[in-house]
Design a protein around this motif. Structure first.
Motif, PDB file in Angstrom:
ATOM      1  N   LEU A  35      67.410  -9.546  58.459  1.00  0.00           N
ATOM      2  CA  LEU A  35      66.945  -8.581  57.491  1.00  0.00           C
ATOM      3  C   LEU A  35      68.047  -8.159  56.515  1.00  0.00           C
ATOM      4  O   LEU A  35      67.839  -8.099  55.293  1.00  0.00           O
ATOM      5  CB  LEU A  35      66.377  -7.341  58.203  1.00  0.00           C
ATOM      6  N   ARG A  36      69.230  -7.885  57.047  1.00  0.00           N
ATOM      7  CA  ARG A  36      70.325  -7.470  56.159  1.00  0.00           C
ATOM      8  C   ARG A  36      70.813  -8.626  55.293  1.00  0.00           C
ATOM      9  O   ARG A  36      71.211  -8.431  54.146  1.00  0.00           O
ATOM     10  CB  ARG A  36      71.463  -6.884  56.992  1.00  0.00           C
ATOM     11  N   LEU A  37      70.781  -9.857  55.851  1.00  0.00           N
ATOM     12  CA  LEU A  37      71.146 -11.015  55.032  1.00  0.00           C
ATOM     13  C   LEU A  37      70.178 -11.203  53.870  1.00  0.00           C
ATOM     14  O   LEU A  37      70.593 -11.510  52.754  1.00  0.00           O
ATOM     15  CB  LEU A  37      71.131 -12.282  55.898  1.00  0.00           C
ATOM     16  N   ALA A  38      68.874 -10.993  54.125  1.00  0.00           N
ATOM     17  CA  ALA A  38      67.883 -11.143  53.075  1.00  0.00           C
ATOM     18  C   ALA A  38      68.148 -10.163  51.943  1.00  0.00           C
ATOM     19  O   ALA A  38      68.045 -10.510  50.763  1.00  0.00           O
ATOM     20  CB  ALA A  38      66.483 -10.935  53.646  1.00  0.00           C
ATOM     21  N   VAL A  69      72.637 -23.014  56.663  1.00  0.00           N
ATOM     22  CA  VAL A  69      71.778 -22.333  57.642  1.00  0.00           C
ATOM     23  C   VAL A  69      71.591 -20.868  57.270  1.00  0.00           C
ATOM     24  O   VAL A  69      70.467 -20.350  57.252  1.00  0.00           O
ATOM     25  CB  VAL A  69      72.370 -22.475  59.065  1.00  0.00           C
ATOM     26  N   VAL A  70      72.680 -20.176  56.950  1.00  0.00           N
ATOM     27  CA  VAL A  70      72.593 -18.750  56.634  1.00  0.00           C
ATOM     28  C   VAL A  70      71.759 -18.526  55.373  1.00  0.00           C
ATOM     29  O   VAL A  70      70.952 -17.590  55.307  1.00  0.00           O
ATOM     30  CB  VAL A  70      74.006 -18.148  56.469  1.00  0.00           C
ATOM     31  N   ALA A  71      71.927 -19.385  54.371  1.00  0.00           N
ATOM     32  CA  ALA A  71      71.143 -19.239  53.140  1.00  0.00           C
ATOM     33  C   ALA A  71      69.660 -19.358  53.432  1.00  0.00           C
ATOM     34  O   ALA A  71      68.839 -18.608  52.886  1.00  0.00           O
ATOM     35  CB  ALA A  71      71.574 -20.287  52.124  1.00  0.00           C
ATOM     36  N   ARG A  72      69.285 -20.264  54.309  1.00  0.00           N
ATOM     37  CA  ARG A  72      67.874 -20.445  54.649  1.00  0.00           C
ATOM     38  C   ARG A  72      67.353 -19.304  55.518  1.00  0.00           C
ATOM     39  O   ARG A  72      66.187 -18.909  55.394  1.00  0.00           O
ATOM     40  CB  ARG A  72      67.663 -21.802  55.331  1.00  0.00           C
ATOM     41  N   ILE A  73      68.193 -18.783  56.367  1.00  0.00           N
ATOM     42  CA  ILE A  73      67.795 -17.601  57.146  1.00  0.00           C
ATOM     43  C   ILE A  73      67.483 -16.443  56.205  1.00  0.00           C
ATOM     44  O   ILE A  73      66.484 -15.743  56.361  1.00  0.00           O
ATOM     45  CB  ILE A  73      68.909 -17.216  58.143  1.00  0.00           C
ATOM     46  N   ALA A  74      68.338 -16.247  55.212  1.00  0.00           N
ATOM     47  CA  ALA A  74      68.126 -15.163  54.248  1.00  0.00           C
ATOM     48  C   ALA A  74      66.836 -15.343  53.464  1.00  0.00           C
ATOM     49  O   ALA A  74      66.249 -14.366  52.989  1.00  0.00           O
ATOM     50  CB  ALA A  74      69.311 -15.080  53.294  1.00  0.00           C
ATOM     51  N   CYS A  75      66.383 -16.597  53.339  1.00  0.00           N
ATOM     52  CA  CYS A  75      65.143 -16.878  52.595  1.00  0.00           C
ATOM     53  C   CYS A  75      63.922 -16.916  53.499  1.00  0.00           C
ATOM     54  O   CYS A  75      62.834 -17.279  53.048  1.00  0.00           O
ATOM     55  CB  CYS A  75      65.279 -18.202  51.850  1.00  0.00           C
TER      56      CYS A  75
END
Length: 272
Positions: A265-268, A220-226
């Motif tokens: 935004l920060r994850l991206a 989930v987090v990887a896809r949020i970052a993308c």
């Protein structure tokens, strides 16, 4: 002799299509290439038993995917293509036509119609067409990129009979729209493949640098970052959007506790 048409027709020159055909073409255009979706779009205009997608690599045909109107205990398209590729493709007029299309503008559509009794090699007729009771093949060729030729093969069997003149005219009218839908699906497939590569890269970086997220939380987090939203992530992971929201909350809590980015935004930036 096989009948060959070659033209550069704008899509709006096609005859009026029913709502089912338009909807099926839109479905084809908005998703990665699918033989089943293309077969559905064609069948909304003309009955067809089998459809195969074939690409040409260094002038050699390669099966991409096949689909059938009926469920079979075996993969008829793959079996027939294996025989064709092993013994008969060099005798196919399609190969010469594909070479010509590769040298022409990308908007060109070339179409070939060939009956089983017109095939130049007896083994080809017997091992494939007579064995599977196929009557004829209608093929659309186009080059979505210079030198990259794609073929959409349509096959009829004895239950449906030969393509009739009025059906051929409907398929000729459909051809420019079908080409556009296939080209759009190829582009959608490239975008999807690129996104999956980005997701994999973000997930790998997260596993190296982040806290002990569960596998689902990391997905989930990887896809949020993308850049994907909850609905898109839910569709890709085949879960409910509410499940994505729950996984996101848990992952964000773990990231924040570790002093790491815990917003989109920060994850991206962090996982790019």
């Amino acid at each position: 002799m096989p009948a060959i048409w070659s033209f550069d027709s704008p899509a709006d020159a096609a005859p009026g299509l029913g709502a089912a055909a338009v909807s099926a073409l839109l479905d084809c255009a908005s998703a990665p290439p699918s033989a089943a979706r293309l077969l559905g779009a064609v069948r909304a205009v003309v009955p067809v038993e089998y459809l195969s997608l074939v690409g040409f690599r260094r002038d050699t045909p390669e099966l991409v995917e096949g689909s059938s109107r009926h469920t079979h205990e075996r993969d008829v398209v793959a079996e027939c293509f294996a025989i064709y590729r092993r013994s008969y493709w060099r005798s196919d007029a399609l190969v010469r036509l594909a070479d010509r299309v590769a040298r022409r503008p990308a908007r060109e559509v070339a179409v070939l119609h060939c009956r089983a009794d017109e095939l130049p090699v007896a083994g080809w007729r017997n091992e494939i067409y007579r064995r599977e009771r196929l009557t004829d093949r209608f093929t659309l060729l186009h080059a979505p990129a210079p030198g990259a030729v794609q073929a959409i093969h349509l096959y009829r069997d004895e239950r449906q009979g030969l393509f009739q003149p009025d059906e051929i005219q409907r398929l000729l009218g459909l051809a420019p729209l079908l080409r556009q839908a296939h080209q759009a699906s190829l582009a959608a497939g490239a975008v999807a493949a690129d996104r999956q590569a980005q997701v994999a890269q973000a997930r790998d970086r997260l596993q190296r640098l982040g806290p002990a997220l569960s596998p689902r939380e990391a997905e989930v987090v990887a896809r949020i970052a993308c850049g994907l939203g909850a609905e898109g992530i839910a569709a890709e992971l085949d879960v409910a959007p509410s499940t994505v929201v729950t996984l996101r909350k848990r992952a964000y809590a773990k990231l924040a506790e570790a002093g790491l980015p815990a917003d989109r935004l920060r994850l991206a930036r962090w996982l790019a």
